[in-house]
Design an enzyme around this catalytic site. Structure first.
Site, PDB file in Angstrom:
ATOM      1  N   ASN A   9     -18.552  21.994  63.093  1.00 45.23           N
ATOM      2  CA  ASN A   9     -19.979  21.754  63.304  1.00 45.23           C
ATOM      3  C   ASN A   9     -20.199  20.248  63.196  1.00 45.23           C
ATOM      4  O   ASN A   9     -20.177  19.693  62.101  1.00 45.23           O
ATOM      5  CB  ASN A   9     -20.773  22.512  62.228  1.00 45.23           C
ATOM      6  N   LYS A  11     -22.812  18.549  63.745  1.00 44.85           N
ATOM      7  CA  LYS A  11     -24.167  18.164  63.324  1.00 44.85           C
ATOM      8  C   LYS A  11     -24.667  17.019  64.225  1.00 44.85           C
ATOM      9  O   LYS A  11     -24.366  17.019  65.417  1.00 44.85           O
ATOM     10  CB  LYS A  11     -24.177  17.808  61.833  1.00 44.85           C
ATOM     11  N   HIS A  95     -28.312  27.806  60.320  1.00 43.30           N
ATOM     12  CA  HIS A  95     -27.625  26.886  59.403  1.00 43.30           C
ATOM     13  C   HIS A  95     -28.608  26.450  58.311  1.00 43.30           C
ATOM     14  O   HIS A  95     -29.802  26.286  58.575  1.00 43.30           O
ATOM     15  CB  HIS A  95     -27.102  25.665  60.175  1.00 43.30           C
ATOM     16  N   GLU A  97     -29.279  23.705  57.042  1.00 42.25           N
ATOM     17  CA  GLU A  97     -30.050  22.493  57.342  1.00 42.25           C
ATOM     18  C   GLU A  97     -31.231  22.831  58.251  1.00 42.25           C
ATOM     19  O   GLU A  97     -32.304  22.239  58.147  1.00 42.25           O
ATOM     20  CB  GLU A  97     -29.134  21.434  57.982  1.00 42.25           C
ATOM     21  N   GLU A 167     -21.979  30.116  53.642  1.00 40.83           N
ATOM     22  CA  GLU A 167     -21.982  28.706  53.265  1.00 40.83           C
ATOM     23  C   GLU A 167     -22.890  28.506  52.055  1.00 40.83           C
ATOM     24  O   GLU A 167     -24.111  28.325  52.221  1.00 40.83           O
ATOM     25  CB  GLU A 167     -22.506  27.854  54.429  1.00 40.83           C
ATOM     26  N   GLY A 173     -21.401  19.537  52.186  1.00 42.74           N
ATOM     27  CA  GLY A 173     -21.438  18.079  52.183  1.00 42.74           C
ATOM     28  C   GLY A 173     -21.377  17.466  50.794  1.00 42.74           C
ATOM     29  O   GLY A 173     -21.642  16.283  50.615  1.00 42.74           O
ATOM     30  N   SER A 213     -17.699  22.075  52.395  1.00 46.99           N
ATOM     31  CA  SER A 213     -16.641  21.161  51.927  1.00 46.99           C
ATOM     32  C   SER A 213     -15.222  21.688  52.173  1.00 46.99           C
ATOM     33  O   SER A 213     -14.337  21.497  51.350  1.00 46.99           O
ATOM     34  CB  SER A 213     -16.837  20.800  50.451  1.00 46.99           C
TER      35      SER A 213
END
Ligand code: PGA
Length: 252
Positions: A9, A11, A95, A97, A167, A173, A213
């Site tokens: 991904n 991003k 996702h 985010e 996730e 991250g 991660s």
């Protein structure tokens, strides 16, 4: 037998030039790679040029989001037929985010999942809990709600196309990976929920990725777990060497 699926991904990273350079080098690096499905998810405007470069190869293309209508007055949105048209096989939906910054809810995730499936796009549905939810002992409740709501009304006939990505938000991250055992526990739980919704037989063929991660130095131990069928990789998917190493995880 579930074929492992490793997806990058990207991003909001990589211009057209950077993306073409990346996939060209990734193809060289992987060569005739078999046994693991490899997917890259560039930003919308990079999809088409990357698709041209990937033509005839084995790397699949994913979008990072999709809208839930086929066409119309929805400024800024991109529809499932548009994604199919440029050669996407997968689309990441929900996702964390997008849930955090763009108002994505279980309801919009569900609309997008159904629309993607009706256009033969395989959704990668992201679920996962916040740190506070984990600390409150709510991980299983949160994940159960997200999976059930995300899959509400999905036809069992198309459900085998679905990929679920677990996730945990506290691991995205941050450099903090869930331990392989923690991820396994939640992912086995997710498979159980999918079994309740559809059937245990169908749950056995649906792939569940871990994300958060994932790096070259933790992929091997994650992939040993029976309910981890692949990874959704952010940061470590941006460099050819680290992504290729993740794709080539050690099979035990
Ligand atoms: P990360 O991102 O690998 O950088 O933690 C994972 C993701 O957001 O899909």
């Amino acid at each position: 037998m579930r074929i492992p699926i490793i997806a990058g991904n990207w991003k909001m990273h990589k211009t057209v030039g950077e993306a073409i350079d990346f996939v060209t080098r990734l193809q060289e690096e992987l060569g005739e790679w078999e046994g693991t499905e490899v997917v890259v998810a560039p930003s919308f405007i990079v999809l088409d040029p990357v698709a041209q470069r990937l033509k005839g190869g084995t790397i699949s293309l994913a979008a990072q989001d999709v809208f839930w209508e086929e066409k119309g007055a929805y400024t800024g949105e991109v529809s499932p037929p548009m994604l199919r048209d440029v050669g996407c096989r997968y689309v990441i939906i929900g996702h964390s985010e997008r849930r955090a910054y763009f108002g994505e809810t279980d309801e919009t995730v569900n609309k997008k999942v159904k629309m993607a499936l009706s256009h033969d796009l395989n959704p990668i549905i992201c679920v996962g809990e916040f740190l506070e939810e984990k600390e409150r002992g709510d991980t299983f409740n949160v994940v159960e709600r997200q999976v059930k709501e995300g899959l509400r009304g999905v036809d069992a006939g198309t459900a085998r196309q679905i990929v679920v990505a677990y996730e945990p938000i506290w691991a995205i991250g941050t450099g903090k990976t869930a331990s392989p055992e923690q991820a396994q526990e939640v992912q086995s739980f997710i498979r159980g929920i999918i079994g309740d919704i559809f059937s245990p037989a169908l749950a056995e063929v649906i792939r569940i990725q871990y994300g958060g991660s994932v790096k070259p130095d933790n992929i091997d131990e994650l992939m040993v777990q029976p309910d981890i069928d692949g990874a959704l990789v952010g940061g470590a998917s941006l460099e050819v060497e680290s992504f290729a190493r993740i794709v080539r995880f050690e099979r035990k």
